[in-house]
Design an enzyme around this catalytic site. Structure first.
Site, PDB file in Angstrom:
ATOM      1  N   CYS A  87      12.271 -11.007  -5.459  1.00  0.00           N
ATOM      2  CA  CYS A  87      12.478 -10.601  -6.853  1.00  0.00           C
ATOM      3  C   CYS A  87      11.300  -9.739  -7.305  1.00  0.00           C
ATOM      4  O   CYS A  87      10.589 -10.076  -8.258  1.00  0.00           O
ATOM      5  CB  CYS A  87      12.607 -11.825  -7.743  1.00  0.00           C
ATOM      6  N   TYR A 111       0.807  -1.226   0.000  1.00  0.00           N
ATOM      7  CA  TYR A 111       0.000   0.000   0.000  1.00  0.00           C
ATOM      8  C   TYR A 111       0.831   1.263   0.000  1.00  0.00           C
ATOM      9  O   TYR A 111       0.277   2.340   0.173  1.00  0.00           O
ATOM     10  CB  TYR A 111      -0.821   0.160   1.281  1.00  0.00           C
TER      11      TYR A 111
END
Ligand SMILES: *Cc1c(COP(=O)(O)O)cnc(C)c1O
Length: 419
Positions: free
Chosen positions: A335, A309
């Protein structure tokens, strides 16, 4: 905000030994802080009919939930697994509320069997629910009310709750189907730090409840104002004034229900445990490549709020006092480029081996963790009220990672007979 002073004072003398003996990363929670916050909420309601049901999803560790149950808290569950967890800890009928949405019929039946207070998210459920519980509450749609907290999203696009204009009919329908007792539920803020806005939102629900009661002639046993109270994630923010909030709720209840006094229910998660946890990590890399990167040994899988967020979590290096501040990105090892705990954050020259604390991870932290990329969820520790540090969940291992995979996959459908 800097972790609560008491927690900081209790944790700091232990931190070096803890990191040396146990290793990082881990979340650690402060039992005294959690219990004190809970008790402060109870005190603010001055013995008036009130109960707080801790939102299990915020910190579903059984040892934390037991601590709260022992204080008299109930538990707010939104899934069968949360209900099962609550049951396993001895939560009895009435000790849980079940506030789900898009509920499967089997889940509803489970909740009914467990004796939870059930909140229905839509009228259509009355026709499906068989039998209906003795007590029914409808969740009020935030649309048209004082919604507005950023994390709630656009109230007009909400999937939650019964629109105000359908409410009276929903209650009449429930009564016609034999329901005898009623509540009303509304959760129309999220991480709200403004007391006036939060109080306005709760008052909206109380007023709406009074209107429905007057329109339909039902009595309301309770008004559940949900959770959604904020904590100061940023250093310049002030803690939420819960006492003023409780006073406003009690005043609204007296004004709207001069003759009856429906119980006030709450389902706070973040407010109760959020400030009483930190993620303890170690700096494992320092790179300068256009950006100044501080790599730590935890990833977003241990705390997804910043990456997911863009949520702000305060960061400190407790043993780097006196070093000059400059901006850094604090990153994990997934990743995924969003795997960052902070971007351009002024920090005191972090160096490999430094302990780095990510603050306010006591709610929606470990609970939102995941295992993507094989970056498994870290341990949870608890600083007890006696000053001991105990492990309340170990870190996940490779065996956990593959534990749901059978060695020899069997057929899911019966074998087709040979032709
Ligand atoms: C998430 C949730 C809560 C708890 O929210 P907090 O922000 O942690 O207080 C309470 N009730 C319902 C229905 C929720 O979805």
């Amino acid at each position: 905000m800097p972790i609560a002073e008491g927690f900081s004072a209790r944790l700091r003398p232990l931190l070096k030994d803890l990191v040396a003996a146990y290793g990082t990363p881990f979340h650690i929670y402060d039992a005294a802080g959690i219990v004190d916050t809970y008790r402060g909420m109870t005190d603010a309601f001055q013995g008036e009919p009130y109960r707080q049901y801790f939102a299990v999803k915020a910190l579903p560790n059984p040892h934390i939930l037991s601590l709260l149950l022992a204080e008299g808290s109930g538990l707010d569950c939104a899934s069968p697994v949360e209900l099962e967890l609550a049951g396993s800890l001895g939560a009895g009928p009435g000790d849980t509320v079940f506030t789900s949405n898009n509920t499967a019929r089997e889940e509803y039946e489970l909740a009914l069997k467990s004796g939870a207070l059930i909140t229905l998210d839509d009228r259509s459920f009355l026709a499906k629910a068989d039998p209906l519980p003795d007590t029914v509450a409808f969740r009020v749609s935030p649309h048209g009310l004082s919604a507005g907290s950023r994390l709630m999203g656009d109230a007009r696009a909400t999937k939650f709750g019964v629109p105000a204009e359908q409410l009276a009919d929903a209650y009449r329908d429930a009564r016609a189907r034999g329901v005898r007792r009623f509540g009303i539920h509304g959760m129309i803020c999220a991480n709200e730090l403004d007391v006036d806005r939060a109080a306005r939102a709760a008052t909206d629900v109380i007023e709406l409840g009074a209107r429905v009661a007057a329109d339909t002639g039902i009595e309301l046993d309770y008004v559940n104002v949900g959770g959604g109270l904020g904590i100061p994630y940023r250093t310049q923010e002030r803690p939420f004034d819960f006492r003023r909030y409780a006073d406003a709720i009690l005043a609204a209840r007296r004004r709207c229900f001069p003759r009856s006094a429906p119980r006030i229910l709450m389902e706070c998660g973040r407010y109760v445990t959020g400030p009483h946890g930190v993620l303890v990590t170690t700096v494992i890399n320092r790179c300068s490549k256009g950006r100044e990167l501080v790599g730590v040994d935890a990833s977003m899988s241990a705390l997804m709020r910043p990456g997911f967020y863009g949520a702000h979590h305060h960061i400190t290096l407790p043993f780097a006092e006196g070093r000059a501040l400059s901006p850094y990105d604090v990153v994990g090892s997934l990743c995924e480029n969003m795997d960052k705990f902070a971007i351009d954050r002024p920090l005191p020259d972090p160096r490999e081996g430094d302990v780095l604390l990510v603050h306010d991870t006591g709610a929606h932290g470990h609970a939102m963790g995941f295992t993507y990329n094989g970056r498994l969820r870290p341990a949870e520790l608890l600083l007890t009220r006696d000053g001991d540090v105990v492990e309340i969940r170990r870190a996940e291992t490779y065996d956990d990672y593959v534990s749901t995979v059978p060695a020899r996959p069997g057929p899911v459908l019966p074998r087709a007979p040979h032709a």
